[in-house]
Write a protein that holds these residues in place. Structure first.
Motif, mmCIF file in Angstrom:
data_model
loop_
_atom_site.group_PDB
_atom_site.id
_atom_site.type_symbol
_atom_site.label_atom_id
_atom_site.label_comp_id
_atom_site.label_asym_id
_atom_site.label_seq_id
_atom_site.Cartn_x
_atom_site.Cartn_y
_atom_site.Cartn_z
ATOM 1 N N GLY A 165 41.742 90.497 -31.715
ATOM 2 C CA GLY A 165 40.677 90.604 -32.698
ATOM 3 C C GLY A 165 41.049 91.334 -33.966
ATOM 4 O O GLY A 165 40.251 91.405 -34.906
ATOM 5 N N SER A 166 42.261 91.891 -34.039
ATOM 6 C CA SER A 166 42.680 92.611 -35.233
ATOM 7 C C SER A 166 43.100 91.648 -36.337
ATOM 8 O O SER A 166 43.494 90.509 -36.081
ATOM 9 C CB SER A 166 43.819 93.579 -34.912
ATOM 10 O OG SER A 166 44.954 92.883 -34.410
ATOM 11 N N MET A 167 42.996 92.124 -37.576
ATOM 12 C CA MET A 167 43.313 91.346 -38.766
ATOM 13 C C MET A 167 44.559 91.931 -39.418
ATOM 14 O O MET A 167 44.620 93.130 -39.697
ATOM 15 C CB MET A 167 42.135 91.403 -39.746
ATOM 16 C CG MET A 167 40.821 90.963 -39.128
ATOM 17 S SD MET A 167 39.391 91.493 -40.125
ATOM 18 C CE MET A 167 38.043 90.823 -39.134
ATOM 19 N N TRP A 168 45.543 91.103 -39.676
ATOM 20 C CA TRP A 168 46.796 91.528 -40.282
ATOM 21 C C TRP A 168 46.905 90.859 -41.640
ATOM 22 O O TRP A 168 46.776 89.629 -41.752
ATOM 23 C CB TRP A 168 47.981 91.121 -39.401
ATOM 24 C CG TRP A 168 47.956 91.748 -38.027
ATOM 25 C CD1 TRP A 168 47.000 91.587 -37.059
ATOM 26 C CD2 TRP A 168 48.939 92.618 -37.466
ATOM 27 N NE1 TRP A 168 47.322 92.298 -35.935
ATOM 28 C CE2 TRP A 168 48.506 92.956 -36.149
ATOM 29 C CE3 TRP A 168 50.143 93.147 -37.930
ATOM 30 C CZ2 TRP A 168 49.237 93.796 -35.316
ATOM 31 C CZ3 TRP A 168 50.876 93.973 -37.102
ATOM 32 C CH2 TRP A 168 50.420 94.292 -35.811
ATOM 33 N N TYR A 191 49.119 95.420 -43.669
ATOM 34 C CA TYR A 191 48.146 96.247 -42.952
ATOM 35 C C TYR A 191 47.634 95.550 -41.695
ATOM 36 O O TYR A 191 47.647 94.312 -41.599
ATOM 37 C CB TYR A 191 46.947 96.550 -43.855
ATOM 38 C CG TYR A 191 47.275 97.370 -45.075
ATOM 39 C CD1 TYR A 191 47.153 98.755 -45.078
ATOM 40 C CD2 TYR A 191 47.717 96.750 -46.256
ATOM 41 C CE1 TYR A 191 47.462 99.508 -46.191
ATOM 42 C CE2 TYR A 191 48.036 97.491 -47.382
ATOM 43 C CZ TYR A 191 47.904 98.869 -47.343
ATOM 44 O OH TYR A 191 48.208 99.612 -48.451
ATOM 45 N N ARG A 192 47.158 96.376 -40.763
ATOM 46 C CA ARG A 192 46.429 95.898 -39.597
ATOM 47 C C ARG A 192 45.064 96.579 -39.594
ATOM 48 O O ARG A 192 44.978 97.813 -39.668
ATOM 49 C CB ARG A 192 47.170 96.228 -38.294
ATOM 50 C CG ARG A 192 46.396 95.856 -37.016
ATOM 51 C CD ARG A 192 47.125 96.360 -35.767
ATOM 52 N NE ARG A 192 46.464 95.945 -34.538
ATOM 53 C CZ ARG A 192 45.543 96.661 -33.891
ATOM 54 N NH1 ARG A 192 45.146 97.848 -34.375
ATOM 55 N NH2 ARG A 192 45.005 96.217 -32.767
ATOM 56 N N VAL A 202 48.921 101.014 -41.997
ATOM 57 C CA VAL A 202 50.082 100.381 -42.620
ATOM 58 C C VAL A 202 51.065 100.050 -41.500
ATOM 59 O O VAL A 202 51.449 100.930 -40.738
ATOM 60 C CB VAL A 202 50.751 101.317 -43.645
ATOM 61 C CG1 VAL A 202 51.992 100.646 -44.229
ATOM 62 C CG2 VAL A 202 49.776 101.708 -44.744
ATOM 63 N N VAL A 203 51.461 98.785 -41.402
ATOM 64 C CA VAL A 203 52.372 98.387 -40.329
ATOM 65 C C VAL A 203 53.753 97.988 -40.855
ATOM 66 O O VAL A 203 54.698 97.873 -40.077
ATOM 67 C CB VAL A 203 51.780 97.238 -39.478
ATOM 68 C CG1 VAL A 203 50.615 97.752 -38.636
ATOM 69 C CG2 VAL A 203 51.345 96.065 -40.345
ATOM 70 N N PRO A 255 50.057 98.768 -31.277
ATOM 71 C CA PRO A 255 51.001 97.752 -31.759
ATOM 72 C C PRO A 255 51.806 98.271 -32.945
ATOM 73 O O PRO A 255 51.285 98.984 -33.810
ATOM 74 C CB PRO A 255 50.090 96.593 -32.170
ATOM 75 C CG PRO A 255 48.771 97.225 -32.449
ATOM 76 C CD PRO A 255 48.651 98.374 -31.501
ATOM 77 N N ALA A 256 53.075 97.917 -32.966
ATOM 78 C CA ALA A 256 53.963 98.331 -34.049
ATOM 79 C C ALA A 256 54.927 97.201 -34.371
ATOM 80 O O ALA A 256 55.261 96.386 -33.505
ATOM 81 C CB ALA A 256 54.746 99.589 -33.661
#
Length: 344
Positions: A165-168, A191-192, A202-203, A255-256
């Motif tokens: 469900g996350s937005m990247w 970004y995530r 910030v990813v 998550p990374a």
């Protein structure tokens, strides 16, 4: 990754493809099939209506596209129009409807719940960010996220959804360069955003201009295009026009992105929009059309479109729609080819 019995499994000879298909590796035939086609299905000479997004809605057989910037004859200001295209099935004529939305200078987009999640680049007096937009009248839009803990994003460019469900999304400084946004207050980063917790992270950083973003079909790899080659001051072949790949791993239960590496470099222009198919092949809009690489980064082939392609989308049954500025192109690949977003 999904494996599919395709053309190479039953072909007894090398097919003669139309001139628009350039083959660099014989496995490209397994993507094109024996009889691929390319055609213009909609054209608008008034303004470049087909630039980004290309979000296909399978329930309605519609495509949501965003235009490139142009000067509005009404406001005399730079504007972007979202168009809903009824693509039909061959027997139904293609029609287009310009939408009135509150997304500020929309760019990339992705299927989200019952609508579309657009990147709004923002303006001097409108917040940039991610906007959820309905696909039915009155096409209402809702800002999902618009800042990094108080610091406004530059001009979000493209976005993908993870299964959790996350937005990247990517956030280059093109808005300021193009005169539609104030001075940046953030680096060019990826970004995530987690809509459940409202956490934004910030990813990835270290880009010239991060642009397109996509997951591999198993969502273990993230691809990010860097279009630093293209600035407001012109094109510079010494700047990167590169796709970077990252491993998506869990570190301390979060998550990374790790193991950053060069996946591929475009030889014509810069790689813009990027997507994968269910076999893991990587497609990107480049200066000469759509370039296709294997999961290992080998250039398999190209779909050559004069003037290049910024973005594109998969529909069903091997159909692709390419954003060619004043032209919307339809490409028919092998019917077993499935985009990894809709998996159809």
């Amino acid at each position: 990754m999904e494996t599919t019995v395709g053309f190479s499994a039953f072909a007894s000879h090398t097919p003669q493809l139309p001139p628009a298909f350039a083959v660099y590796d014989n496995s490209f035939f397994n993507i094109t099939g024996p009889a691929p086609t390319v055609e213009v299905v909609l054209e608008n000479d008034t303004y470049p209506f087909a630039h980004e997004a290309a979000v296909y809605i399978p329930t309605t057989d519609e495509l949501f596209v965003t235009s490139n910037q142009f000067i509005s004859p009404v406001t005399h200001q730079k504007t972007i129009v979202i168009t809903k295209v009824k693509v039909g099935n061959g027997s139904v004529p293609v029609t287009a409807e310009e939408l009135s939305t509150t997304v500020p200078l929309a760019n990339g987009g992705i299927n989200y719940e019952e609508g579309v999640l657009f990147c709004g680049q923002g303006s001097f007096n409108q917040t940039s960010g991610l906007f959820k937009t309905s696909i039915h009248p009155p096409y209402t839009s809702e800002l999902i996220t618009g800042n990094f803990y108080g610091r406004q994003f530059n001009s979000p460019n493209d976005v993908v959804m993870h299964a959790d469900g996350s937005m990247w999304f990517t956030d280059p400084a093109y808005g300021h360069e193009q005169g539609i946004r104030p001075n940046p207050v953030l680096p060019n980063q990826v970004y995530r955003y987690n809509p459940k917790t409202k956490n934004v992270r910030v990813v990835a950083d270290g880009f010239g201009r991060p642009n397109g973003i996509s997951f591999s079909p198993d969502q273990k790899t993230v691809y990010v295009t860097d279009t630093d080659y293209n600035h407001a001051d012109g094109l510079d072949p010494t700047r990167v026009s590169t796709i970077y790949a990252f491993d998506l791993t869990m570190i301390n239960d979060e998550p990374a992105l790790t193991n950053r590496r060069v996946f591929a470099m475009a030889d014509k222009g810069a790689p813009d929009g990027i997507k994968t198919d269910m076999a893991g092949n990587v497609y990107s809009g480049c200066g000469d059309g759509i370039n296709v690489w294997s999961p290992g980064g080998v250039l398999l082939g190209k779909i050559l479109i004069e003037g290049g392609i910024a973005n594109f989308g998969f529909a069903r049954g091997g159909k692709m729609y390419l954003m060619g500025e004043n032209k919307l192109w339809a490409v028919q690949l092998a019917p077993w080819v499935k985009g990894s977003i809709l998996k159809m």
